[in-house]
Design an enzyme around this catalytic site. Structure first.
Site, mmCIF file in Angstrom:
data_model
loop_
_atom_site.group_PDB
_atom_site.id
_atom_site.type_symbol
_atom_site.label_atom_id
_atom_site.label_comp_id
_atom_site.label_asym_id
_atom_site.label_seq_id
_atom_site.Cartn_x
_atom_site.Cartn_y
_atom_site.Cartn_z
ATOM 1 N N GLY A 13 0.807 -1.233 -0.028
ATOM 2 C CA GLY A 13 0.093 0.206 -0.128
ATOM 3 C C GLY A 13 0.775 1.160 -0.112
ATOM 4 N N GLY A 16 -0.419 4.755 -1.252
ATOM 5 C CA GLY A 16 -1.846 5.242 -0.506
ATOM 6 C C GLY A 16 -1.310 6.427 0.304
ATOM 7 N N GLN A 17 -2.229 6.978 1.011
ATOM 8 C CA GLN A 17 -2.018 8.295 1.750
ATOM 9 C C GLN A 17 -0.983 8.040 2.948
ATOM 10 O OE1 GLN A 17 -5.107 9.438 4.480
ATOM 11 N NE2 GLN A 17 -4.399 11.427 4.575
ATOM 12 N N ASP A 58 -0.448 -7.845 -5.514
ATOM 13 C CA ASP A 58 -1.561 -7.786 -5.178
ATOM 14 C C ASP A 58 -1.755 -8.633 -3.864
ATOM 15 O OD1 ASP A 58 -4.470 -8.405 -4.800
ATOM 16 O OD2 ASP A 58 -4.947 -8.805 -6.615
ATOM 17 N N TYR A 148 -15.687 -2.511 6.581
ATOM 18 C CA TYR A 148 -14.059 -2.117 7.017
ATOM 19 C C TYR A 148 -13.913 -2.504 8.425
ATOM 20 C CZ TYR A 148 -10.220 1.383 7.620
ATOM 21 O OH TYR A 148 -9.023 1.708 8.003
ATOM 22 N N LYS A 152 -11.429 -4.832 10.107
ATOM 23 C CA LYS A 152 -10.152 -4.436 11.233
ATOM 24 C C LYS A 152 -10.457 -5.133 12.542
ATOM 25 C CE LYS A 152 -7.963 -2.163 8.653
ATOM 26 N NZ LYS A 152 -6.313 -2.389 8.436
ATOM 27 N N ILE A 178 -6.377 10.750 9.045
ATOM 28 C CA ILE A 178 -5.281 10.977 9.146
ATOM 29 C C ILE A 178 -5.274 12.270 8.083
ATOM 30 C CG2 ILE A 178 -2.718 10.558 8.372
ATOM 31 C CD1 ILE A 178 -3.776 8.907 10.850
HETATM 32 N N1 SER Z 1 -9.735 6.893 7.613
HETATM 33 C C1 SER Z 1 -10.387 6.002 7.736
HETATM 34 C C2 SER Z 1 -11.890 5.755 7.061
HETATM 35 O O1 SER Z 1 -12.311 7.027 7.077
HETATM 36 C C3 SER Z 1 -10.824 5.369 9.281
HETATM 37 O O2 SER Z 1 -9.508 4.433 9.408
HETATM 38 O O3 SER Z 1 -12.377 4.859 6.506
#
Ligand code: SER
Length: 327
Positions: A13, A16-17, A58, A148, A152, A178
């Protein structure tokens, strides 16, 4: 015998950000050639591609990850690849596949190649109805209502199982939203807190997809990177928790963030048009208690709302002036 840690690092990743900035910082600290950046589809920035090894993989296809591990003799993985909350609600199967199969693939390869250390972040999305909303404790009920969040919670439990059952060294923290100016986030519910800065500078106004009083835990990127590396480098024998440290810095609502931006851009205007993400945000806490992280590995955030806002605007204004606001 496990390998010596942090000599050859794989980052999943990395486009990613968080991954993009984490990779650059790890390259600075551990040597560019020792940090192998990987992504799935999105082209890496020139900075990422030119500063060290980069490959497409992947994480849900174990052979693509294994190829990297054997090619570079990897001893440490920062597993940042994940589908976030909003995209996860649009495509729950994709979210399960990437987040769960990706995680177990990394853990299985960790065992097979006797890896020294694996870092797998978690999220405030592990919480759902039934938790105290203010100062949510480290130990409390985990009943997320998003796919999600489900992945987690499962991921945290899976990691703790691999620590207890196989003695694998795994660490993870529950990231809040973040905020950063280098790489845009994608598919998250907390993304508004980044978009708002770009649009404040570009257009002087922002239409927020969450309501004005939706308070969420947030963190500025330098704290996120520092905390992640600090946990990765912590003495394992001192950790009582492993994959689920609450990680906090600040909490605010869209209205509070807008008021802070207005101090720098008085004409800035915000309007509200909550969409499906409001329900996700409403299922998460307002603020979290990170005393376990403070006690077990010395976590201390440096950035608050005022300092973060000033710094974000400074950097984005510079980019805007150079005609490169969006990179
Ligand atoms: N930044 C994430 C989201 O908004 C939260 O972990 O899905």
């Amino acid at each position: 015998m496990a390998k010596k840690e942090m000599k050859k690092i794989l980052v999943t990743g990395s486009v990613g950000q968080i991954g993009s900035e984490l990779t650059m910082e790890l390259r600075k600290r551990y040597g560019a050639e020792n940090v192998i950046a990987t992504g799935r589809k999105t082209e890496p920035s020139e900075e990422l591609r030119n500063s060290g090894p980069f490959h497409f993989i992947d994480v849900s296809r174990i052979e693509t990850v294994e190829e990297m591990i054997t090619k570079y003799d990897i001893d440490t993985v920062f597993h940042m690849a994940a589908i976030l909350s909003a995209t996860g609600e649009k495509n729950p199967q994709l979210c399960w596949n990437v987040n769960m199969n990706g995680t177990i693939n990394i853990l299985e390869l960790g065992l097979k190649y006797e890896m020294a250390r694996i870092i797998i972040p978690s999220s405030i999305a592990v919480w759902g109805p039934g938790v105290p909303l203010e100062n949510t404790p480290q130990e409390t009920v985990l009943q997320p209502t998003t796919m999600y969040g489900v992945t987690k919670v499962c991921g945290e439990l899976l990691c703790d199982y691999y620590v207890a059952r196989f003695g694998l060294d795994i660490r993870g923290l529950r990231y809040p939203g973040i905020i950063s100016y280098k790489t845009l986030p994608g598919g998250g519910t907390t993304d508004y807190a980044v978009e708002i800065f770009y649009e404040a500078i570009d257009k002087g106004r922002y239409k927020c997809f969450l309501g004005p009083d939706t308070k969420l835990p947030m963190m500025y990127m330098p704290d996120c990177i520092e905390g992640t590396i600090q946990l990765a480098e912590a003495d394992f024998s001192k950790l009582k928790h492993h994959s689920n440290f609450n990680h906090a810095a600040m909490s605010f609502t869209p209205a509070e963030l807008a008021a802070e931006i207005k101090k720098h851009i008085p004409e800035f205007e915000i309007t509200y048009e909550p969409d499906y993400r409001q329900k996700i945000a409403d299922s998460w806490p307002n603020s979290i208690d990170d005393s376990a992280a403070r006690e077990e590995w010395g976590w201390r955030p440096k950035w608050d709302l005022a300092a973060m806002t000033e710094d974000m605007l400074k950097h984005l204004r510079e980019r805007h002036a150079a005609g490169k606001l969006y990179g």
